[in-house]
Design an enzyme around this catalytic site. Structure first.
Site, PDB file in Angstrom:
ATOM      1  N   GLU A 159     -19.134   0.851  -5.819  1.00 47.47           N
ATOM      2  CA  GLU A 159     -20.112   0.385  -4.836  1.00 47.47           C
ATOM      3  C   GLU A 159     -19.602   0.687  -3.432  1.00 47.47           C
ATOM      4  OE1 GLU A 159     -20.822  -3.809  -5.130  1.00 47.47           O
ATOM      5  OE2 GLU A 159     -21.878  -3.861  -3.209  1.00 47.47           O
TER       6      GLU A 159
ATOM      7  N   GLN B  28       0.812  -1.220   0.000  1.00 51.12           N
ATOM      8  CA  GLN B  28       0.000   0.000   0.000  1.00 51.12           C
ATOM      9  C   GLN B  28       0.845   1.269   0.000  1.00 51.12           C
ATOM     10  OE1 GLN B  28      -2.768  -0.435   3.293  1.00 51.12           O
ATOM     11  NE2 GLN B  28      -3.803  -2.141   2.304  1.00 51.12           N
ATOM     12  N   ARG B  29       0.252   2.355  -0.502  1.00 56.25           N
ATOM     13  CA  ARG B  29       0.852   3.697  -0.605  1.00 56.25           C
ATOM     14  C   ARG B  29       2.158   3.694  -1.386  1.00 56.25           C
ATOM     15  NH1 ARG B  29      -1.724   7.503   2.591  1.00 56.25           N
ATOM     16  NH2 ARG B  29      -0.908   9.094   1.209  1.00 56.25           N
TER      17      ARG B  29
ATOM     18  N   GLY C  67       1.641   3.457  -4.926  1.00 50.39           N
ATOM     19  CA  GLY C  67       1.146   3.825  -6.258  1.00 50.39           C
ATOM     20  C   GLY C  67       0.378   2.711  -6.960  1.00 50.39           C
TER      21      GLY C  67
ATOM     22  N   GLY D  22      -2.514   1.313  -6.184  1.00 44.32           N
ATOM     23  CA  GLY D  22      -3.938   1.609  -6.295  1.00 44.32           C
ATOM     24  C   GLY D  22      -4.189   2.458  -7.536  1.00 44.32           C
ATOM     25  N   LYS D  23      -3.324   3.422  -7.743  1.00 51.94           N
ATOM     26  CA  LYS D  23      -3.430   4.316  -8.903  1.00 51.94           C
ATOM     27  C   LYS D  23      -3.256   3.523 -10.203  1.00 51.94           C
ATOM     28  CE  LYS D  23       0.356   6.385  -9.990  1.00 51.94           C
ATOM     29  NZ  LYS D  23       1.575   7.176  -9.815  1.00 51.94           N
TER      30      LYS D  23
HETATM   31  C1  LIG Z   1     -14.994  -0.216  -3.366  1.00 48.65           C
HETATM   32  C2  LIG Z   1     -14.173  -0.750  -2.246  1.00 48.65           C
HETATM   33  O1  LIG Z   1     -13.755  -1.872  -2.259  1.00 48.65           O
HETATM   34  S1  LIG Z   1     -13.802   0.286  -0.945  1.00 48.65           S
HETATM   35  C3  LIG Z   1     -12.502  -0.559  -0.083  1.00 48.65           C
HETATM   36  C4  LIG Z   1     -11.157  -0.172  -0.597  1.00 48.65           C
HETATM   37  N1  LIG Z   1     -10.169  -1.064  -0.047  1.00 48.65           N
HETATM   38  C5  LIG Z   1      -9.650  -0.957   1.186  1.00 48.65           C
HETATM   39  O2  LIG Z   1      -9.937  -0.041   1.944  1.00 48.65           O
HETATM   40  C6  LIG Z   1      -8.717  -2.077   1.575  1.00 48.65           C
HETATM   41  C7  LIG Z   1      -7.411  -1.594   2.197  1.00 48.65           C
HETATM   42  N2  LIG Z   1      -6.749  -0.524   1.482  1.00 48.65           N
HETATM   43  C8  LIG Z   1      -6.293  -0.649   0.205  1.00 48.65           C
HETATM   44  O3  LIG Z   1      -6.485  -1.638  -0.463  1.00 48.65           O
HETATM   45  C9  LIG Z   1      -5.479   0.493  -0.359  1.00 48.65           C
HETATM   46  O4  LIG Z   1      -4.856   1.189   0.663  1.00 48.65           O
HETATM   47  C10 LIG Z   1      -6.319   1.504  -1.211  1.00 48.65           C
HETATM   48  C11 LIG Z   1      -7.025   0.770  -2.322  1.00 48.65           C
HETATM   49  C12 LIG Z   1      -7.367   2.223  -0.344  1.00 48.65           C
HETATM   50  C13 LIG Z   1      -5.356   2.550  -1.790  1.00 48.65           C
HETATM   51  O5  LIG Z   1      -4.393   1.900  -2.610  1.00 48.65           O
HETATM   52  P1  LIG Z   1      -2.850   2.304  -2.547  1.00 48.65           P
HETATM   53  O6  LIG Z   1      -2.091   1.478  -3.483  1.00 48.65           O
HETATM   54  O7  LIG Z   1      -2.431   2.274  -1.126  1.00 48.65           O
HETATM   55  O8  LIG Z   1      -2.910   3.828  -3.049  1.00 48.65           O
HETATM   56  P2  LIG Z   1      -1.810   4.604  -3.932  1.00 48.65           P
HETATM   57  O9  LIG Z   1      -0.446   4.399  -3.353  1.00 48.65           O
HETATM   58  O10 LIG Z   1      -1.980   4.283  -5.354  1.00 48.65           O
HETATM   59  O11 LIG Z   1      -2.279   6.097  -3.651  1.00 48.65           O
HETATM   60  C14 LIG Z   1      -2.360   7.102  -4.654  1.00 48.65           C
HETATM   61  C15 LIG Z   1      -2.902   8.349  -4.003  1.00 48.65           C
HETATM   62  O12 LIG Z   1      -4.230   8.105  -3.499  1.00 48.65           O
HETATM   63  C16 LIG Z   1      -4.406   8.781  -2.227  1.00 48.65           C
HETATM   64  N3  LIG Z   1      -4.516   7.773  -1.154  1.00 48.65           N
HETATM   65  C17 LIG Z   1      -4.556   6.437  -1.285  1.00 48.65           C
HETATM   66  N4  LIG Z   1      -4.715   5.833  -0.075  1.00 48.65           N
HETATM   67  C18 LIG Z   1      -4.784   6.812   0.829  1.00 48.65           C
HETATM   68  C19 LIG Z   1      -4.944   6.841   2.245  1.00 48.65           C
HETATM   69  N5  LIG Z   1      -5.056   5.713   2.958  1.00 48.65           N
HETATM   70  N6  LIG Z   1      -4.956   8.038   2.873  1.00 48.65           N
HETATM   71  C20 LIG Z   1      -4.820   9.175   2.183  1.00 48.65           C
HETATM   72  N7  LIG Z   1      -4.659   9.235   0.818  1.00 48.65           N
HETATM   73  C21 LIG Z   1      -4.656   8.063   0.160  1.00 48.65           C
HETATM   74  C22 LIG Z   1      -3.150   9.627  -2.044  1.00 48.65           C
HETATM   75  O13 LIG Z   1      -3.393  10.878  -2.678  1.00 48.65           O
HETATM   76  C23 LIG Z   1      -2.111   8.822  -2.794  1.00 48.65           C
HETATM   77  O14 LIG Z   1      -1.008   9.606  -3.234  1.00 48.65           O
HETATM   78  P3  LIG Z   1       0.298   9.770  -2.267  1.00 48.65           P
HETATM   79  O15 LIG Z   1       0.582   8.417  -1.686  1.00 48.65           O
HETATM   80  O16 LIG Z   1       1.329  10.272  -3.199  1.00 48.65           O
HETATM   81  O17 LIG Z   1      -0.105  10.754  -1.219  1.00 48.65           O
END
Ligand SMILES: CC(=O)SCCNC(=O)CCNC(=O)[C@H](O)C(C)(C)COP(=O)(O)OP(=O)(O)OC[C@H]1O[C@@H](n2cnc3c(N)ncnc32)[C@H](O)[C@@H]1OP(=O)(O)O
EC number: 2.3.1.48
Length: 472
Positions: free
Chosen positions: A286, A254-255, A257, A259-260
């Site tokens: 959803e 996580q964090r 990139g 997710g992006k």
């Molecule tokens: C529809 C659904 O399923 S909702 C449920 C979503 N899933 C979850 O909550 C499960 C646990 N969490 C995760 O899987 C992941 O943390 C996700 C999907 C929420 C985010 O994916 P990541 O790969 O961590 O995000 P990624 O690194 O691509 O982040 C890109 C940008 O999004 C934003 N972002 C992503 N996660 C967060 C966070 N937890 N807090 C604040 N900003 C965030 C930020 O702007 C980030 O840029 P930065 O890191 O340069 O500041």
């Protein structure tokens, strides 16, 4: 790993299931050997403290966020030591449960039994012996499921090390995708609150996977990094509305990139490929979690800005932007409502540092607060109405009860020549809450809107900061 109990009574202990569960992704047998050597050497150290760091050459290990769908109240009950290590092949997801909690007993949690209920029935956990014997071969042979649609490299900011990732797309009707997903979906119980397993008999499900690629002994190996399930809905007349249902990047990734990258792979795929009912109209979500909204806002606003679609927008949220939002939907598959949110964030970047009294900023705040009011206070009005109804029902029941009892008492009175009046103990039923004055209700509402607005500005600022848009 042993763990400290969170509460103790009569020697029986209760453990926090999230803390005592360790999920371990195994890429090769060497990681297991290294971990075992580390464990053995610890046993020979006299008076050693709990080693929190573990063995850096051992498998990557992490805890769940949620366990309530597996263990009641997220609690495991039993005696020290409590061991719950869940090993999985990093790619094949072949599982093995290492626990000393396997007994069927009223007082003890049967950890193995509860976990077996949520693991795949087709590919259930195997024994320790089989895991050690076969995991090397399974990981060596494992190939990602579905069709490769994208690849990217992430560079570690500290070490400069490059790691490669690949994104795959598959339909649930593909049996290899179906079977792989069945093993994978246990992760949504651990990381997405209120999630449930998807109904995989339905052919409308698409799945996108990210795999990390490593070269081990000169050969490629893959490990799961994250995934998303998407449901294809019908959209009039011959289109598809793709709705993201579950979205997960595993904790060690996580964090960074991912997710992006996953989100943009989904957009890119549906821009160039039809969904179940024809071309994709837009991509919706959803029930998004707060963190997911932050990811979505980041990705969508970046795409809009990169395509210069906000370049000529006016600094007014009330301006008619229908045509612009339609253009965004067609080009980027972002739904109207989400484009509006992106516009709010974008305009906020133009207002940073502006005094509160500035008429444009004032108008901005009023427009958003009105939206928040419509979205949130409407609901609370409903709640107030329901509360009122329940109170009225309670009052009615009380009267009925009183009448019935008085009738019985009247018969007794007639028999005994007495004149006893029935008195109902009003405290036995929940008294209706004292009604709030109109003024108090108004005050509560305004406070709630203010809180929501502050939270919104805070989140918008986070997105702008990630996009380097905090300096004008
Ligand atoms: C529809 C659904 O399923 S909702 C449920 C979503 N899933 C979850 O909550 C499960 C646990 N969490 C995760 O899987 C992941 O943390 C996700 C999907 C929420 C985010 O994916 P990541 O790969 O961590 O995000 P990624 O690194 O691509 O982040 C890109 C940008 O999004 C934003 N972002 C992503 N996660 C967060 C966070 N937890 N807090 C604040 N900003 C965030 C930020 O702007 C980030 O840029 P930065 O890191 O340069 O500041």
């Amino acid at each position: 790993m042993t763990s400290k109990p969170i509460k103790s009574s009569n020697k029986l202990l209760t453990f926090d299931a999230n803390k005592v569960t360790n999920i371990k992704l195994v890429w090769d047998i060497e990681e297991l050997r290294s971990q075992d050597n580390h464990e053995n050497s610890k046993e020979h150290t006299i008076g050693d403290e709990e080693d929190e760091t573990g063995d850096e050459n051992g498998p990557v290990s992490f805890h769940p966020t949620f366990s309530h769908q597996i263990f009641v109240d997220e609690i495991v009950q039993g005696y020290e030591p409590c061991k719950i290590d869940i090993y999985m092949g990093a790619g094949s997801l072949t599982p093995y449960i290492h626990t000393n909690y396997t007994l069927q007993s009223k007082n003890l949690t049967n950890v193995e039994g509860e976990l077996l209920k949520v693991f795949s029935k087709q590919d259930p956990p195997i024994s320790k012996q089989s895991f050690y014997e076969y995991i090397e071969e399974k990981e060596k042979l494992f190939k990602p499921v579905g069709k490769k649609i994208h690849e990217y490299t992430i560079i570690d900011k500290e070490t400069g090390e490059e790691t490669e990732y690949e994104v795959y797309f598959g339909r649930i009707t593909d049996q290899t995708v179906f079977r792989y997903h069945e093993k994978l979906q246990i992760f949504v119980l651990w990381y997405i609150d209120g999630s449930s397993y998807i109904w995989t008999d339905d052919p409308n499900w698409d799945i996108f996977f990210i795999f990390e690629k490593r070269i081990i002994d000169g050969e490629k190996r893959y490990g799961i990094t994250g995934y998303s399930t998407i449901y294809n809905f019908y959209h009039h007349p011959e289109q598809t509305r793709a709705r993201i249902s579950q979205y997960l990047i595993l904790p060690p990734y996580q964090r960074m990139g991912h997710g992006k990258y996953l989100f943009n792979s989904i957009y890119q795929y549906y821009k160039t490929n039809d969904g179940f009912y024809g071309p994709v109209y837009d991509v919706t979500i959803e029930d998004p979690a707060d963190e997911f909204n932050l990811l979505r806002n980041y990705v969508d606003l970046k795409n809009i800005i990169d395509d210069k679609l906000f370049d000529n927008v006016v600094l007014d949220l009330n301006a008619n932007n229908k045509l612009l939002f339609e253009e965004i939907r067609k080009k980027l598959l972002i739904p109207y409502k989400q484009s509006k949110i992106c516009l709010e964030i974008y305009l906020f970047s133009k207002l940073l540092g502006t005094p509160l009294s500035d008429p444009i900023y004032t108008e901005y705040r009023i427009t958003i607060k009105k939206r928040l009011f419509k979205q949130n206070i409407g609901d609370s009005e409903q709640i107030e109405k329901i509360k009122q109804q329940v109170a009225e029902e309670n009052e009615e029941n009380l009267l009925l009860e009183q009448q019935e009892l008085q009738e019985l008492q009247d018969i007794e009175n007639e028999k005994n020549g007495t004149n006893i009046k029935v008195q109902i103990n009003k405290e036995s039923i929940t008294p209706p809450e004292p009604e709030k004055s109109k003024k108090e209700i108004e005050k509560d509402r305004l406070e709630e809107i203010l809180r929501l607005y502050q939270e919104l500005e805070y989140n918008y600022l986070k997105t702008l900061s990630s996009l380097n848009l905090t300096t004008k």
